[in-house]
Structures are given as structure tokens and as C-alpha cells.
Scaffold this motif. Structure first.
Motif, PDB file in Angstrom:
ATOM      1  N   LEU A 224       0.858  -1.173   0.000  1.00 23.71           N
ATOM      2  CA  LEU A 224       0.000   0.000   0.000  1.00 23.71           C
ATOM      3  C   LEU A 224       0.897   1.225   0.000  1.00 23.71           C
ATOM      4  O   LEU A 224       1.827   1.318   0.802  1.00 23.71           O
ATOM      5  CB  LEU A 224      -0.889   0.039   1.241  1.00 23.71           C
ATOM      6  CG  LEU A 224      -2.080  -0.892   1.283  1.00 23.71           C
ATOM      7  CD1 LEU A 224      -2.819  -0.746   2.614  1.00 23.71           C
ATOM      8  CD2 LEU A 224      -3.036  -0.627   0.134  1.00 23.71           C
ATOM      9  N   LYS A 225       0.631   2.139  -0.915  1.00 21.19           N
ATOM     10  CA  LYS A 225       1.465   3.329  -1.033  1.00 21.19           C
ATOM     11  C   LYS A 225       0.606   4.575  -0.922  1.00 21.19           C
ATOM     12  O   LYS A 225      -0.464   4.651  -1.520  1.00 21.19           O
ATOM     13  CB  LYS A 225       2.186   3.326  -2.379  1.00 21.19           C
ATOM     14  CG  LYS A 225       3.101   2.131  -2.550  1.00 21.19           C
ATOM     15  CD  LYS A 225       3.749   2.123  -3.916  1.00 21.19           C
ATOM     16  CE  LYS A 225       4.644   0.893  -4.052  1.00 21.19           C
ATOM     17  NZ  LYS A 225       5.331   0.873  -5.333  1.00 21.19           N
ATOM     18  N   LEU A 226       1.083   5.536  -0.163  1.00 17.97           N
ATOM     19  CA  LEU A 226       0.399   6.813  -0.015  1.00 17.97           C
ATOM     20  C   LEU A 226       1.360   7.912  -0.430  1.00 17.97           C
ATOM     21  O   LEU A 226       2.489   7.986   0.054  1.00 17.97           O
ATOM     22  CB  LEU A 226      -0.045   7.036   1.434  1.00 17.97           C
ATOM     23  CG  LEU A 226      -0.639   8.406   1.774  1.00 17.97           C
ATOM     24  CD1 LEU A 226      -1.888   8.693   0.942  1.00 17.97           C
ATOM     25  CD2 LEU A 226      -0.939   8.494   3.263  1.00 17.97           C
ATOM     26  N   GLU A 227       0.898   8.763  -1.330  1.00 15.92           N
ATOM     27  CA  GLU A 227       1.690   9.907  -1.763  1.00 15.92           C
ATOM     28  C   GLU A 227       0.822  11.157  -1.629  1.00 15.92           C
ATOM     29  O   GLU A 227      -0.240  11.260  -2.243  1.00 15.92           O
ATOM     30  CB  GLU A 227       2.121   9.738  -3.219  1.00 15.92           C
ATOM     31  CG  GLU A 227       2.931  10.893  -3.752  1.00 15.92           C
ATOM     32  CD  GLU A 227       3.272  10.735  -5.226  1.00 15.92           C
ATOM     33  OE1 GLU A 227       3.494  11.772  -5.863  1.00 15.92           O
ATOM     34  OE2 GLU A 227       3.296   9.594  -5.727  1.00 15.92           O
ATOM     35  N   ILE A 228       1.276  12.075  -0.799  1.00 13.18           N
ATOM     36  CA  ILE A 228       0.570  13.342  -0.632  1.00 13.18           C
ATOM     37  C   ILE A 228       1.472  14.431  -1.186  1.00 13.18           C
ATOM     38  O   ILE A 228       2.595  14.623  -0.703  1.00 13.18           O
ATOM     39  CB  ILE A 228       0.213  13.610   0.844  1.00 13.18           C
ATOM     40  CG1 ILE A 228      -0.683  12.484   1.375  1.00 13.18           C
ATOM     41  CG2 ILE A 228      -0.461  14.973   0.997  1.00 13.18           C
ATOM     42  CD1 ILE A 228      -1.010  12.582   2.850  1.00 13.18           C
ATOM     43  N   ASP A 229       0.996  15.119  -2.201  1.00  9.66           N
ATOM     44  CA  ASP A 229       1.763  16.175  -2.843  1.00  9.66           C
ATOM     45  C   ASP A 229       2.149  17.236  -1.814  1.00  9.66           C
ATOM     46  O   ASP A 229       1.344  17.599  -0.949  1.00  9.66           O
ATOM     47  CB  ASP A 229       0.922  16.787  -3.971  1.00  9.66           C
ATOM     48  CG  ASP A 229       1.710  17.801  -4.756  1.00  9.66           C
ATOM     49  OD1 ASP A 229       2.531  17.392  -5.592  1.00  9.66           O
ATOM     50  OD2 ASP A 229       1.496  19.018  -4.516  1.00  9.66           O
ATOM     51  N   ALA A 230       3.360  17.732  -1.928  1.00 12.64           N
ATOM     52  CA  ALA A 230       3.873  18.711  -0.970  1.00 12.64           C
ATOM     53  C   ALA A 230       3.059  20.003  -0.947  1.00 12.64           C
ATOM     54  O   ALA A 230       3.051  20.708   0.059  1.00 12.64           O
ATOM     55  CB  ALA A 230       5.335  19.029  -1.285  1.00 12.64           C
ATOM     56  N   GLU A 231       2.376  20.318  -2.022  1.00  9.38           N
ATOM     57  CA  GLU A 231       1.573  21.543  -2.096  1.00  9.38           C
ATOM     58  C   GLU A 231       0.193  21.386  -1.447  1.00  9.38           C
ATOM     59  O   GLU A 231      -0.569  22.343  -1.379  1.00  9.38           O
ATOM     60  CB  GLU A 231       1.409  21.971  -3.553  1.00  9.38           C
ATOM     61  CG  GLU A 231       2.723  22.259  -4.265  1.00  9.38           C
ATOM     62  CD  GLU A 231       3.490  23.421  -3.632  1.00  9.38           C
ATOM     63  OE1 GLU A 231       2.857  24.444  -3.308  1.00  9.38           O
ATOM     64  OE2 GLU A 231       4.714  23.283  -3.448  1.00  9.38           O
ATOM     65  N   THR A 232      -0.134  20.188  -0.989  1.00 11.73           N
ATOM     66  CA  THR A 232      -1.433  19.943  -0.357  1.00 11.73           C
ATOM     67  C   THR A 232      -1.442  20.578   1.025  1.00 11.73           C
ATOM     68  O   THR A 232      -0.511  20.389   1.807  1.00 11.73           O
ATOM     69  CB  THR A 232      -1.698  18.426  -0.260  1.00 11.73           C
ATOM     70  OG1 THR A 232      -1.631  17.875  -1.569  1.00 11.73           O
ATOM     71  CG2 THR A 232      -3.059  18.141   0.339  1.00 11.73           C
ATOM     72  N   PRO A 233      -2.491  21.331   1.340  1.00 12.09           N
ATOM     73  CA  PRO A 233      -2.562  21.940   2.680  1.00 12.09           C
ATOM     74  C   PRO A 233      -2.561  20.875   3.774  1.00 12.09           C
ATOM     75  O   PRO A 233      -2.929  19.724   3.537  1.00 12.09           O
ATOM     76  CB  PRO A 233      -3.914  22.671   2.673  1.00 12.09           C
ATOM     77  CG  PRO A 233      -4.305  22.791   1.249  1.00 12.09           C
ATOM     78  CD  PRO A 233      -3.653  21.654   0.529  1.00 12.09           C
ATOM     79  N   ILE A 234      -2.173  21.275   4.962  1.00 12.18           N
ATOM     80  CA  ILE A 234      -2.154  20.353   6.097  1.00 12.18           C
ATOM     81  C   ILE A 234      -3.573  19.934   6.457  1.00 12.18           C
ATOM     82  O   ILE A 234      -3.820  18.780   6.794  1.00 12.18           O
ATOM     83  CB  ILE A 234      -1.445  20.989   7.310  1.00 12.18           C
ATOM     84  CG1 ILE A 234       0.036  21.173   6.987  1.00 12.18           C
ATOM     85  CG2 ILE A 234      -1.650  20.167   8.572  1.00 12.18           C
ATOM     86  CD1 ILE A 234       0.805  21.978   8.011  1.00 12.18           C
ATOM     87  N   ALA A 235      -4.514  20.866   6.362  1.00 13.64           N
ATOM     88  CA  ALA A 235      -5.907  20.583   6.716  1.00 13.64           C
ATOM     89  C   ALA A 235      -6.843  21.274   5.731  1.00 13.64           C
ATOM     90  O   ALA A 235      -6.491  22.283   5.134  1.00 13.64           O
ATOM     91  CB  ALA A 235      -6.191  21.054   8.132  1.00 13.64           C
ATOM     92  N   LEU A 236      -8.012  20.684   5.578  1.00 14.92           N
ATOM     93  CA  LEU A 236      -9.081  21.241   4.751  1.00 14.92           C
ATOM     94  C   LEU A 236     -10.411  20.985   5.437  1.00 14.92           C
ATOM     95  O   LEU A 236     -10.506  20.143   6.326  1.00 14.92           O
ATOM     96  CB  LEU A 236      -9.109  20.578   3.367  1.00 14.92           C
ATOM     97  CG  LEU A 236      -8.015  20.926   2.389  1.00 14.92           C
ATOM     98  CD1 LEU A 236      -8.144  20.067   1.140  1.00 14.92           C
ATOM     99  CD2 LEU A 236      -8.082  22.398   2.007  1.00 14.92           C
TER     100      LEU A 236
END
Length: 141
Positions: free
Chosen positions: A60-72
Motif C-alpha cells: 500500500l502506497k500513499l503519496e501526498i503532494d507537498a503543495e497539499t494543505p495540512i488541513a481542509l
């Protein structure tokens, strides 16, 4: 213990969504947007399917783009239901390899973008016509 609680909450959300089906058909579904932490949310969501993936020896791989805000702010319960459905289908139809979850944020549209990928067999080309005109078009592998 945390995984059990998260699984129970996810199951309760599914039951509530089934009960709200008539509202969905009538176009009266109300979203409950609340702030949530992106990384924690997706890590917990992947944890819910980790046993199924481990049973099949899938990574299982998770990739969160660095430009994604910490919270929404979003309806995280409904979002989790959709993402779990996509992940469970990916695991179900993947015999070897990996299932990936990529998260990014389109700042111009203020939209969270989520992509689930897998090394499974994909949708056969002869069945792509089953997609409705409003549905995403998927290609076979």
C-alpha cells in the motif's frame, strides 16, 4: 485499538449512508464540512484496508503532494466512504503488486484531488462502453 474505533466509525457511516439513500435519490443529501488533517485522514483510511492488502501481499502506497494543505474542510465521513470503496475495489482486483493512493490539491479550483492506482488487470476494453457519459473513462492495462 485506534484501528477498531476507526473501523467502527467507518461502518457506522456506511449504515447511515444506506439509511440516507432516499435523500440521495431526491437530491437532498446534506454535506457536513468540518476541518480535518489530510495526512492523518488518509493514513487512517489506508490502515482500514491494510489487513486485506497484507493478506494478498500487496504493498500500500500513499503519496501526498507537498503543495497539499495540512488541513481542509470537507465531509470526511462521505469522503472516507468513497475512498474506501475505491481502495477495496483496487485490492479486490489486484493479485500482485501494489495499490497506491495519491492526494494533491488544485489551489485554483480549491479542490482535493484523489487518485487510486493498482497493478491489477484493469477494465477490459470491451467493457468500457458500460461507463455512462458522465462517468470517468478508465482504460484497461
Amino acid at each position: 485499538m485506534h484501528r477498531i474505533v476507526a473501523s467502527g466509525r467507518a461502518l457506522l457511516a456506511v449504515v447511515n449512508d444506506i439509511l440516507d439513500f432516499s435523500k440521495l435519490e431526491a437530491g437532498q443529501v446534506e454535506l457536513d464540512a468540518q476541518p480535518f488533517e489530510i495526512a492523518r485522514f488518509f493514513e487512517e483510511t489506508l490502515a482500514l484496508v491494510s489487513d486485506a492488502a497484507e493478506t494478498k501481499r500487496l504493498d500500500l502506497k500513499l503519496e501526498i503532494d507537498a503543495e497539499t494543505p495540512i488541513a481542509l474542510a470537507a465531509d470526511s465521513g462521505r469522503l472516507r466512504q468513497v475512498v474506501l470503496n475505491l481502495l477495496n475495489n483496487a485490492i479486490k482486483f489486484t493479485d500482485a503488486g501494489a495499490v497506491g493512493l495519491k492526494v494533491s490539491h488544485d489551489a485554483r479550483a480549491d479542490r482535493l484531488e484523489i487518485a487510486v492506482s493498482d497493478t491489477g488487470c484493469g477494465i477490459p476494453v470491451d467493457r468500457l462502453d458500460r461507463c455512462s457519459s458522465g462517468s470517468p473513462r478508465w482504460t484497461g492495462r
